[in-house]
Design an enzyme around this catalytic site. Structure first.
Site, mmCIF file in Angstrom:
data_model
loop_
_atom_site.group_PDB
_atom_site.id
_atom_site.type_symbol
_atom_site.label_atom_id
_atom_site.label_comp_id
_atom_site.label_asym_id
_atom_site.label_seq_id
_atom_site.Cartn_x
_atom_site.Cartn_y
_atom_site.Cartn_z
ATOM 1 N NE ARG A 21 -9.249 -19.250 -14.491
ATOM 2 C CZ ARG A 21 -10.320 -18.748 -15.096
ATOM 3 N NH1 ARG A 21 -10.435 -18.846 -16.416
ATOM 4 N NH2 ARG A 21 -11.283 -18.184 -14.408
ATOM 5 C CG ASN A 41 -25.545 -12.051 -24.615
ATOM 6 O OD1 ASN A 41 -24.606 -11.557 -24.000
ATOM 7 N ND2 ASN A 41 -26.185 -13.122 -24.212
ATOM 8 C CB CYS A 42 -23.962 -6.687 -23.617
ATOM 9 S SG CYS A 42 -24.213 -7.849 -22.271
ATOM 10 N N GLY A 281 -26.686 -17.777 -13.592
ATOM 11 C CA GLY A 281 -27.108 -16.871 -14.673
ATOM 12 C C GLY A 281 -28.596 -16.572 -14.679
ATOM 13 C CG ASP A 282 -30.106 -14.135 -17.937
ATOM 14 O OD1 ASP A 282 -29.341 -13.542 -17.151
ATOM 15 O OD2 ASP A 282 -30.371 -13.718 -19.083
HETATM 16 P P1 FAD Z 1 -26.916 -16.674 -21.837
HETATM 17 O O1 FAD Z 1 -25.768 -15.797 -21.975
HETATM 18 O O2 FAD Z 1 -28.156 -16.321 -22.547
HETATM 19 O O3 FAD Z 1 -26.473 -18.121 -22.299
HETATM 20 C C1 FAD Z 1 -27.317 -19.212 -22.239
HETATM 21 C C2 FAD Z 1 -26.976 -20.142 -23.367
HETATM 22 O O4 FAD Z 1 -27.504 -21.400 -23.062
HETATM 23 C C3 FAD Z 1 -27.605 -19.744 -24.680
HETATM 24 O O5 FAD Z 1 -26.614 -19.531 -25.660
HETATM 25 C C4 FAD Z 1 -28.490 -20.903 -25.046
HETATM 26 O O6 FAD Z 1 -28.472 -21.184 -26.439
HETATM 27 C C5 FAD Z 1 -27.867 -22.033 -24.267
HETATM 28 N N1 FAD Z 1 -28.816 -23.093 -23.936
HETATM 29 C C6 FAD Z 1 -30.040 -22.956 -23.394
HETATM 30 N N2 FAD Z 1 -30.596 -24.165 -23.188
HETATM 31 C C7 FAD Z 1 -29.692 -25.066 -23.600
HETATM 32 C C8 FAD Z 1 -29.693 -26.485 -23.644
HETATM 33 N N3 FAD Z 1 -30.725 -27.204 -23.182
HETATM 34 N N4 FAD Z 1 -28.619 -27.108 -24.146
HETATM 35 C C9 FAD Z 1 -27.561 -26.405 -24.606
HETATM 36 N N5 FAD Z 1 -27.497 -25.074 -24.593
HETATM 37 C C10 FAD Z 1 -28.561 -24.428 -24.085
HETATM 38 N N6 FAD Z 1 -26.650 -7.641 -19.438
HETATM 39 C C11 FAD Z 1 -25.942 -6.693 -18.822
HETATM 40 O O7 FAD Z 1 -25.554 -6.861 -17.671
HETATM 41 N N7 FAD Z 1 -25.634 -5.529 -19.476
HETATM 42 C C12 FAD Z 1 -26.002 -5.317 -20.747
HETATM 43 O O8 FAD Z 1 -25.692 -4.275 -21.323
HETATM 44 C C13 FAD Z 1 -26.765 -6.284 -21.403
HETATM 45 N N8 FAD Z 1 -27.187 -6.089 -22.657
HETATM 46 C C14 FAD Z 1 -27.833 -7.090 -23.309
HETATM 47 C C15 FAD Z 1 -28.199 -6.881 -24.621
HETATM 48 C C16 FAD Z 1 -28.825 -7.895 -25.321
HETATM 49 C C17 FAD Z 1 -29.249 -7.665 -26.721
HETATM 50 C C18 FAD Z 1 -29.064 -9.130 -24.694
HETATM 51 C C19 FAD Z 1 -29.685 -10.247 -25.459
HETATM 52 C C20 FAD Z 1 -28.735 -9.337 -23.374
HETATM 53 C C21 FAD Z 1 -28.111 -8.312 -22.673
HETATM 54 N N9 FAD Z 1 -27.752 -8.462 -21.346
HETATM 55 C C22 FAD Z 1 -27.071 -7.473 -20.704
HETATM 56 C C23 FAD Z 1 -28.139 -9.654 -20.585
HETATM 57 C C24 FAD Z 1 -27.006 -10.634 -20.492
HETATM 58 O O9 FAD Z 1 -26.507 -10.880 -21.765
HETATM 59 C C25 FAD Z 1 -27.510 -11.897 -19.868
HETATM 60 O O10 FAD Z 1 -27.972 -11.606 -18.585
HETATM 61 C C26 FAD Z 1 -26.429 -12.938 -19.757
HETATM 62 O O11 FAD Z 1 -25.960 -13.288 -21.027
HETATM 63 C C27 FAD Z 1 -26.972 -14.189 -19.066
HETATM 64 O O12 FAD Z 1 -26.012 -15.173 -19.083
HETATM 65 P P2 FAD Z 1 -26.447 -16.699 -19.052
HETATM 66 O O13 FAD Z 1 -25.204 -17.469 -19.148
HETATM 67 O O14 FAD Z 1 -27.339 -16.927 -17.929
HETATM 68 O O15 FAD Z 1 -27.316 -16.885 -20.342
#
Ligand code: FAD
Length: 811
Positions: A21, A41-42, A281-282
């Site tokens: 954007r 995922n939530c 993120g995480d």
């Molecule tokens: P993610 O969303 O996990 O995305 C990371 C992505 O990176 C993944 O898809 C992975 O495949 C990809 N990846 C990793 N390494 C590589 C690589 N080397 N090359 C290419 N791709 C790669 N949070 C809340 O706040 N409230 C909730 O209710 C909640 N409920 C949840 C319920 C479940 C079942 C789960 C699993 C999580 C929940 N969470 C919740 C947590 C929340 O989903 C995560 O904190 C959030 O998704 C983190 O975002 P992210 O982008 O850091 O990681």
């Protein structure tokens, strides 16, 4: 500008979309090693539970749609396997073909997230041991549930573990939850988690707290989850949910700085130790805004916001991600549990000074139907600075936790909470919102107006002064207390010791606080029990009754609740107690029952949510019988059958052992057996009742009754039946009286008590002799003809006694 984004879900997709954007001409490639981008995922646990019916609705974006909307080059099933920061290059592996290639970048955003932690235990690689993190994970678990898996073990009682538990239970799976800590949901303090534990137990979840899994063994088509205490849980499916670890290996290998907890270190602008690589993120360590130290806070909200900030900063903004508060919420069946900031546990561990208060306000005006109590715990400093909050309840939890989170974030104090102007109309809140109320109480503590004490740390040489009404105390009492209702306190000051610390309390804390103020003014050394009896219960698992938030226990105790329309009882009296707050509805029930006869039925409706939990306990302790209780959108309807004084006495002492004997027979030998057994149990400390009915009534007849007016049939009955214990005959070998005489002789020679002696002894030992009302009627016997002080009762009374008894014998 060429930007590579590693990871295509929460943080990655937000960062990529924002970057697109900001500059539509920028070349942005988003790599996702899995098949799905930007999925919810939530929502995964809720698709397993069939709450979210459409699997596709979890795919918030498809790669094609995302590309079409943003112009971003989305590459799924492509994994970044290494980064060369010097060359500004990343190596990509195509997960379908296995081929690798390199891609250059100007800026790279790491959004690799985290992965569920699976400990290196024997058996964890079994295909029936699963984790829930991605759509394919969800598909595997759901398939097993759809195919009729009957039981499952969930290891780990954190947010995701509990959501999995709930959704499995909702699908009819019998779940055992194994948690290493002595509580579920670690962000909460144990006493707050106790509310959830009751809810889980009430829903049939077999909870093994304080239990560490040592391994998993396959045995045919079953698994055995072995726990360190030596027990094993047989199951068909294991879902492991014991926390996550950041996917930071890629960053480590690229030479980026990683903190102690394994998270990638970033500055306020979300730059890693290499200024051309950002991380969100995480996978990153954030600043814990309350504890002011690095922390891993894996939540979707922060990941999304960080993605935006990283993109803005890449395009020249100077935005700072200041840190996270860990604001989180979770639904556990009908309860909501939320927390923000620091828990008391963490503050203690860090050696930080804090003050705290518990309050139990209603979610909205209590006179408006559907108000639900919520337990709030607020942690703060002497300065008024707010450190954290935890809330558990059935309604309005999300709104309050968000207000407090906003207040913390805005640097407000507890004094500001008291002043917040929040939207109010009866269906939504109260003129003094729970958040205002928390602010008032905290402010009073800081100002020394109130001096709280807590159930786990009552002062030495103290005594609890319970200012609840007697009917509330009947719903659950402190083991030791001086009970004086608030309205009578002024006239009863002489009953309070001057040489002790008085701990004033009530049900929720408000009346306890009023008593505290008054007693202090009267010169007493007084404290206030924070949160009143309801919070005291949280610290005392054995305290009666169930806590008012726990929907499960109400359901478990009153499974018939929803059948109210089918129960063939007609109310003699109907009372509408809607709009009255505790103890109003209970007081109304008591007043109505007081004016009714035993056996009559009262129908009561009330809107006070606590009533649904108070009434069962009140009935149990007052000898009245709760027939049904039903909660329909906050309107509680209950049917109560009035009990007798006899039952009230029984009910008031629930711990006493009881034996009930029905003496139906009028035979000497059987009656003797009945009284020998009765005295035997009485000598063991049992409270024994002998309910004499039909021929058994003859045992109770006087030798020489006073003349009584009778009709012809009653006279005939009276003449034909033996008059009193001395006249009874043997059931066998009576032989025109010879056998009976022989038996009496033998008993006498062997020093066996005669029946009249046995009856006398039994009565002396406190055995209660009851005459059946109905049988007396049928046989035309009147009370004057029976031994003195015999109570005549109906079958409902007998049934109520038998219900409270251990053994019930029919002779
Ligand atoms: P993610 O969303 O996990 O995305 C990371 C992505 O990176 C993944 O898809 C992975 O495949 C990809 N990846 C990793 N390494 C590589 C690589 N080397 N090359 C290419 N791709 C790669 N949070 C809340 O706040 N409230 C909730 O209710 C909640 N409920 C949840 C319920 C479940 C079942 C789960 C699993 C999580 C929940 N969470 C919740 C947590 C929340 O989903 C995560 O904190 C959030 O998704 C983190 O975002 P992210 O982008 O850091 O990681």
């Amino acid at each position: 500008m060429k930007i590579l984004v590693v990871g295509g879900v929460a943080g990655g997709a937000s960062a990529a979309a924002k970057a697109a954007r900001l500059d539509s001409k920028a070349e942005i490639i988003m790599f996702e090693r899995g098949e799905y981008i930007s999925f919810a995922n939530c929502g995964l646990p809720y698709h397993i539970g069939n709450v979210i019916k459409q699997r596709d609705s979890l795919k918030v974006m498809t790669p094609e749609k995302f590309k079409g909307r943003t112009g971003i080059d989305v590459r799924i099933k492509q994994e970044i396997v290494s980064i060369d920061p010097d060359k500004h290059e990343a190596t990509v592996k195509n997960n379908d073909s296995g081929e690798t290639y390199t891609e250059s970048y100007d800026k790279l955003i790491l959004a690799t997230g985290s992965s569920p932690f699976v400990p290196p235990l024997p058996g964890v690689d079994d295909p029936d041991v699963m984790t829930l993190w991605t759509i394919p994970d969800m598909d595997k678990i759901k398939e097993r549930v759809d195919n009729g898996v009957k039981n499952a073990v969930v290891i780990g009682g954190g947010f995701i573990g509990l959501e999995v538990v709930e959704n499995l239970v909702e699908r009819g799976v019998k779940v055992t939850l194994v948690e290493m800590l002595p509580q579920v949901l670690p962000p909460l303090d144990p006493e707050m988690a106790a509310i959830l534990e009751k809810e889980l137990a009430g829903k049939g979840v077999d909870m093994r707290l304080d239990s560490q899994v040592s391994g998993i063994k396959r045995d045919g088509d079953k698994l055995a989850v072995e726990v360190k205490d030596g027990t094993a849980i047989e199951t068909e499916l294991v879902v492991m949910s014991i926390g996550v670890r950041p996917n930071s290996q890629l960053a480590k290998d690229a030479g980026l700085k990683v903190g102690e907890r394994g998270g990638v270190q970033v500055n306020g602008k979300l730059e890693t130790s290499n200024p051309d690589i950002y991380a969100v993120g995480d996978v990153i360590e954030v600043n814990d805004l309350v504890m002011e130290q690095p922390a891993m806070i894996p939540l979707a909200g922060p990941a999304n916001r960080q993605g935006r900030i990283a993109a803005n900063n890449i395009f020249g903004a100077d935005e700072e991600y200041k840190g996270s508060l860990g604001t989180a919420i979770c639904k556990i069946f009908e309860l909501d549990a939320a927390s923000v900031g620091a828990s008391e546990k963490r503050l203690k561990q860090a050696g930080r000074e804090y003050l705290k208060t518990y309050i139990v306000p209603q979610s909205h005006a209590s006179y408006y139907p559907g108000a639900q109590p919520m337990y709030m715990k607020l942690l703060f400093e002497k300065s008024g600075n707010i450190l954290g909050a935890q809330i558990v309840g059935r309604d309005g939890v999300d709104k309050r936790i968000d207000v407090i989170a906003t207040a913390i974030r805005g640097g407000m104090t507890v004094f500001d909470l008291a002043e917040l102007e929040l939207a109010y109309a009866p269906p939504y809140g109260s003129a003094k919102d729970p958040v205002n109320y928390a602010g008032f109480v905290a402010g009073n503590i800081i100002n020394g107006v109130s001096m709280p004490v807590y159930p786990d740390a009552l002062p030495e040489n103290s005594v609890i002064v319970d200012v609840r009404e007697p009917d509330e105390i009947a719903c659950g009492a402190f083991p030791e207390s001086i009970d004086i209702p608030l309205g009578k306190l002024r006239d009863n000051l002489d009953k309070l010791p001057k040489d002790k610390v008085l701990v004033s309390t009530c049900k929720l804390g408000l009346r306890g606080y009023l008593a505290e103020c008054y007693l202090r003014e009267q010169g007493f050394d007084v404290r206030n029990l924070s949160g009143g009896y309801l919070v005291w219960q949280l610290f005392h698992a054995d305290a009666a009754p169930v806590d008012p938030c726990c929907s499960a226990s109400v359901a478990a105790n009153h499974t018939e609740s929803s059948e109210i329309k089918d129960i063939p009882v007609e109310a003699t009296v109907e009372v509408d107690a809607c709009g009255l707050q505790c103890p109003g509805p209970i007081v109304q029930v008591k007043q109505s029952l007081d004016a009714m006869n035993p056996g009559e039925v009262l129908k009561v409706t009330a809107s006070d949510a606590g009533f649904a939990h108070d009434l069962p306990a009140w009935c149990a302790s007052t000898g009245n019988k709760l027939l049904t209780i039903n909660n329909d959108k906050g309107i509680i309807t209950a049917m109560v059958c009035k009990g007798s004084a006899e039952m009230a006495a029984v009910s008031n002492d629930p711990v006493k052992k009881r034996t009930t004997i029905v003496l139906f027979s009028g035979d000497l030998d059987k009656a003797m057996a009945a009284f020998i057994i009765a005295t035997g149990f009485a000598s063991l400390g049992h409270e024994v009742s002998v309910f004499c009915t039909f021929w058994g009534l003859n045992v109770l007849r006087k030798d020489n009754p006073p003349p009584v007016k009778k009709d012809f049939l009653s006279k005939m009955f009276g003449m034909m039946m033996p008059r009193g214990a001395k006249k009874l005959a043997l059931s066998k070998m009576h032989m025109m009286g010879c056998g009976t005489a022989m038996m009496k002789y033998v008993m006498d020679s062997k020093n066996v008590d005669s029946l009249p002696d046995l009856i006398g002894k039994a009565r002396h030992m406190g055995v209660k002799l009851l005459a059946c009302d109905m049988a007396m009627n049928v046989m035309g016997l009147s009370k004057e003809e029976l031994l003195d002080d015999i109570e005549s009762v109906g079958v409902a009374n007998f049934a109520a006694l038998a219900e409270k008894s251990g053994p019930t014998l029919f002779i």
